[in-house]
Scaffold this motif. Sequence first.
Motif, PDB file in Angstrom:
ATOM      1  N   THR A  13      81.280 -17.015  62.126  1.00 33.50           N
ATOM      2  CA  THR A  13      81.696 -15.933  61.125  1.00 33.50           C
ATOM      3  C   THR A  13      82.752 -16.544  59.767  1.00 33.50           C
ATOM      4  N   GLU A  14      83.325 -17.763  59.910  1.00 32.27           N
ATOM      5  CA  GLU A  14      83.995 -18.442  58.911  1.00 32.27           C
ATOM      6  C   GLU A  14      82.962 -19.030  57.845  1.00 32.27           C
ATOM      7  N   THR A  15      81.779 -19.463  58.435  1.00 26.75           N
ATOM      8  CA  THR A  15      80.853 -20.092  57.725  1.00 26.75           C
ATOM      9  C   THR A  15      80.179 -19.075  56.825  1.00 26.75           C
ATOM     10  N   GLU A  16      79.960 -17.867  57.574  1.00 24.61           N
ATOM     11  CA  GLU A  16      79.464 -16.760  56.855  1.00 24.61           C
ATOM     12  C   GLU A  16      80.034 -16.220  55.751  1.00 24.61           C
ATOM     13  N   THR A  17      81.308 -16.157  55.905  1.00 30.73           N
ATOM     14  CA  THR A  17      82.297 -15.464  54.906  1.00 30.73           C
ATOM     15  C   THR A  17      82.752 -16.340  53.783  1.00 30.73           C
ATOM     16  N   ARG A  18      82.767 -17.497  54.022  1.00 27.60           N
ATOM     17  CA  ARG A  18      83.499 -18.290  52.992  1.00 27.60           C
ATOM     18  C   ARG A  18      82.258 -18.532  51.909  1.00 27.60           C
ATOM     19  N   PRO A  20      80.194 -20.417  49.116  1.00 23.01           N
ATOM     20  CA  PRO A  20      79.720 -21.749  49.252  1.00 23.01           C
ATOM     21  C   PRO A  20      80.338 -22.931  48.174  1.00 23.01           C
ATOM     22  N   THR A  21      80.253 -24.046  48.656  1.00 20.57           N
ATOM     23  CA  THR A  21      80.805 -25.077  47.831  1.00 20.57           C
ATOM     24  C   THR A  21      79.554 -25.800  46.964  1.00 20.57           C
ATOM     25  N   TRP A  22      80.090 -26.467  45.789  1.00 19.10           N
ATOM     26  CA  TRP A  22      79.080 -27.317  45.383  1.00 19.10           C
ATOM     27  C   TRP A  22      78.130 -28.068  45.933  1.00 19.10           C
ATOM     28  N   GLN A  23      78.728 -28.681  47.181  1.00 20.28           N
ATOM     29  CA  GLN A  23      77.818 -29.406  48.153  1.00 20.28           C
ATOM     30  C   GLN A  23      76.814 -28.364  48.685  1.00 20.28           C
ATOM     31  N   ASP A  24      77.234 -27.272  49.135  1.00 20.25           N
ATOM     32  CA  ASP A  24      76.215 -26.234  49.707  1.00 20.25           C
ATOM     33  C   ASP A  24      75.277 -25.811  48.622  1.00 20.25           C
ATOM     34  N   ILE A  25      75.396 -25.782  47.451  1.00 26.04           N
ATOM     35  CA  ILE A  25      74.354 -25.203  46.471  1.00 26.04           C
ATOM     36  C   ILE A  25      73.532 -26.267  46.192  1.00 26.04           C
ATOM     37  N   LYS A  95      54.167 -15.492  47.598  1.00 26.47           N
ATOM     38  CA  LYS A  95      53.711 -14.867  48.679  1.00 26.47           C
ATOM     39  C   LYS A  95      53.180 -15.765  49.660  1.00 26.47           C
ATOM     40  N   ASN A  96      52.150 -16.804  49.017  1.00 26.57           N
ATOM     41  CA  ASN A  96      51.487 -17.703  49.834  1.00 26.57           C
ATOM     42  C   ASN A  96      52.180 -19.086  50.027  1.00 26.57           C
ATOM     43  N   GLU A  97      53.392 -19.114  49.705  1.00 33.33           N
ATOM     44  CA  GLU A  97      54.242 -20.512  49.830  1.00 33.33           C
ATOM     45  C   GLU A  97      55.545 -19.950  50.348  1.00 33.33           C
ATOM     46  N   PRO A  98      55.533 -19.669  51.622  1.00 37.50           N
ATOM     47  CA  PRO A  98      56.748 -18.894  52.469  1.00 37.50           C
ATOM     48  C   PRO A  98      57.907 -19.948  52.312  1.00 37.50           C
ATOM     49  N   LYS A  99      57.604 -21.401  52.450  1.00 36.99           N
ATOM     50  CA  LYS A  99      58.805 -22.312  52.334  1.00 36.99           C
ATOM     51  C   LYS A  99      59.708 -22.169  50.772  1.00 36.99           C
ATOM     52  N   ILE A 100      58.908 -22.045  49.907  1.00 38.26           N
ATOM     53  CA  ILE A 100      59.227 -22.041  48.562  1.00 38.26           C
ATOM     54  C   ILE A 100      60.194 -20.637  48.368  1.00 38.26           C
ATOM     55  N   ARG A 101      59.684 -19.503  48.989  1.00 40.66           N
ATOM     56  CA  ARG A 101      60.178 -18.334  48.877  1.00 40.66           C
ATOM     57  C   ARG A 101      61.514 -18.181  49.625  1.00 40.66           C
ATOM     58  N   GLN A 102      61.360 -18.645  50.835  1.00 45.41           N
ATOM     59  CA  GLN A 102      62.626 -18.729  51.759  1.00 45.41           C
ATOM     60  C   GLN A 102      63.674 -19.667  51.130  1.00 45.41           C
ATOM     61  N   ALA A 103      63.120 -20.927  50.586  1.00 46.45           N
ATOM     62  CA  ALA A 103      64.392 -21.409  49.859  1.00 46.45           C
ATOM     63  C   ALA A 103      65.124 -21.032  48.839  1.00 46.45           C
ATOM     64  N   ILE A 104      64.220 -20.325  47.978  1.00 45.46           N
ATOM     65  CA  ILE A 104      64.784 -19.531  46.922  1.00 45.46           C
ATOM     66  C   ILE A 104      65.730 -18.370  47.144  1.00 45.46           C
ATOM     67  N   LEU A 105      65.227 -17.892  48.240  1.00 47.03           N
ATOM     68  CA  LEU A 105      65.859 -16.551  48.771  1.00 47.03           C
ATOM     69  C   LEU A 105      67.348 -17.095  49.331  1.00 47.03           C
ATOM     70  N   ASN A 106      67.301 -18.114  50.087  1.00 46.24           N
ATOM     71  CA  ASN A 106      68.718 -18.795  50.517  1.00 46.24           C
ATOM     72  C   ASN A 106      69.739 -18.961  49.368  1.00 46.24           C
ATOM     73  N   TYR A 107      68.965 -19.799  48.439  1.00 39.88           N
ATOM     74  CA  TYR A 107      69.875 -20.119  47.191  1.00 39.88           C
ATOM     75  C   TYR A 107      70.430 -18.839  46.230  1.00 39.88           C
ATOM     76  N   LEU A 108      69.682 -17.790  46.184  1.00 35.62           N
ATOM     77  CA  LEU A 108      69.992 -16.596  45.657  1.00 35.62           C
ATOM     78  C   LEU A 108      71.069 -15.844  46.289  1.00 35.62           C
ATOM     79  N   LYS A 109      71.018 -15.903  47.590  1.00 42.76           N
ATOM     80  CA  LYS A 109      72.297 -15.101  48.684  1.00 42.76           C
ATOM     81  C   LYS A 109      73.289 -15.864  48.587  1.00 42.76           C
ATOM     82  N   SER A 110      73.179 -17.433  48.398  1.00 44.52           N
ATOM     83  CA  SER A 110      74.247 -18.098  48.794  1.00 44.52           C
ATOM     84  C   SER A 110      75.193 -17.817  47.076  1.00 44.52           C
ATOM     85  N   ILE A 111      74.341 -17.888  46.012  1.00 41.32           N
ATOM     86  CA  ILE A 111      75.062 -17.809  44.721  1.00 41.32           C
ATOM     87  C   ILE A 111      75.501 -16.419  44.584  1.00 41.32           C
TER      88      ILE A 111
END
Length: 135
Positions: A13-18, A20-25, A95-111
Motif C-alpha cells: 500500500t505504501e508503494t502504491e500511494t507514495r 514516484p522518485t526520479w529513480q522510479d521514473i 496495438k501490435n506491440e504490447p510491451k511498448i504500450r504497457q511500458a508507456i502506460l506504466n510511465y503515464l500512470k506514474s507521472i
Amino acid sequence: MSTTIQTTNQLSTETETRLPTWQDIEKLIIDILRAGNFYNKDRNIGFMAYYKNHLDELRKSEDQEQYIIVRARQLLLNEEIYDTKIKAFSNSYYKNEPKIRQAILNYLKSIHKIAKEYFITDEEREEELQAWLNS
C-alpha cells in the motif's frame, strides 16, 4: 504469520500511494526503451529518440526530483489530458506491440501521480487569467 502478511500488505500500500522518485521514473523510461529495442525500433527517430532525450535530460539535471515534477506537469496539465492519453495508448497506439504500450502506460500512470498533486481547477485557472489580464 499474520504479522508477515500485514507487513507485506502495508508495504504494498505504501508503494502504491507514495509519489514516484526520479529513480522510479528513470527505470520506467528505460523500460520503454527496452521495449522499443525488443521490437527493433529505430533508435534515432520517433518515441525511441524522444524517451532517450528525456532520459538524458533527467540524468543531466541538477535536481532530478524537481525535473520530474516539472516534466510531469508539462505532460499532464489536467485530468482530462491524462484520460485522453491513457485511452489512446490503451486502445490504439502500439496495438501490435504490447510491451511498448504497457511500458508507456506504466510511465503515464506514474507521472500522473506526480502531476495530479499540481492540477489546478478551472476556477483557479480563470482567476490566474483575470489577474494577468488586469495587470
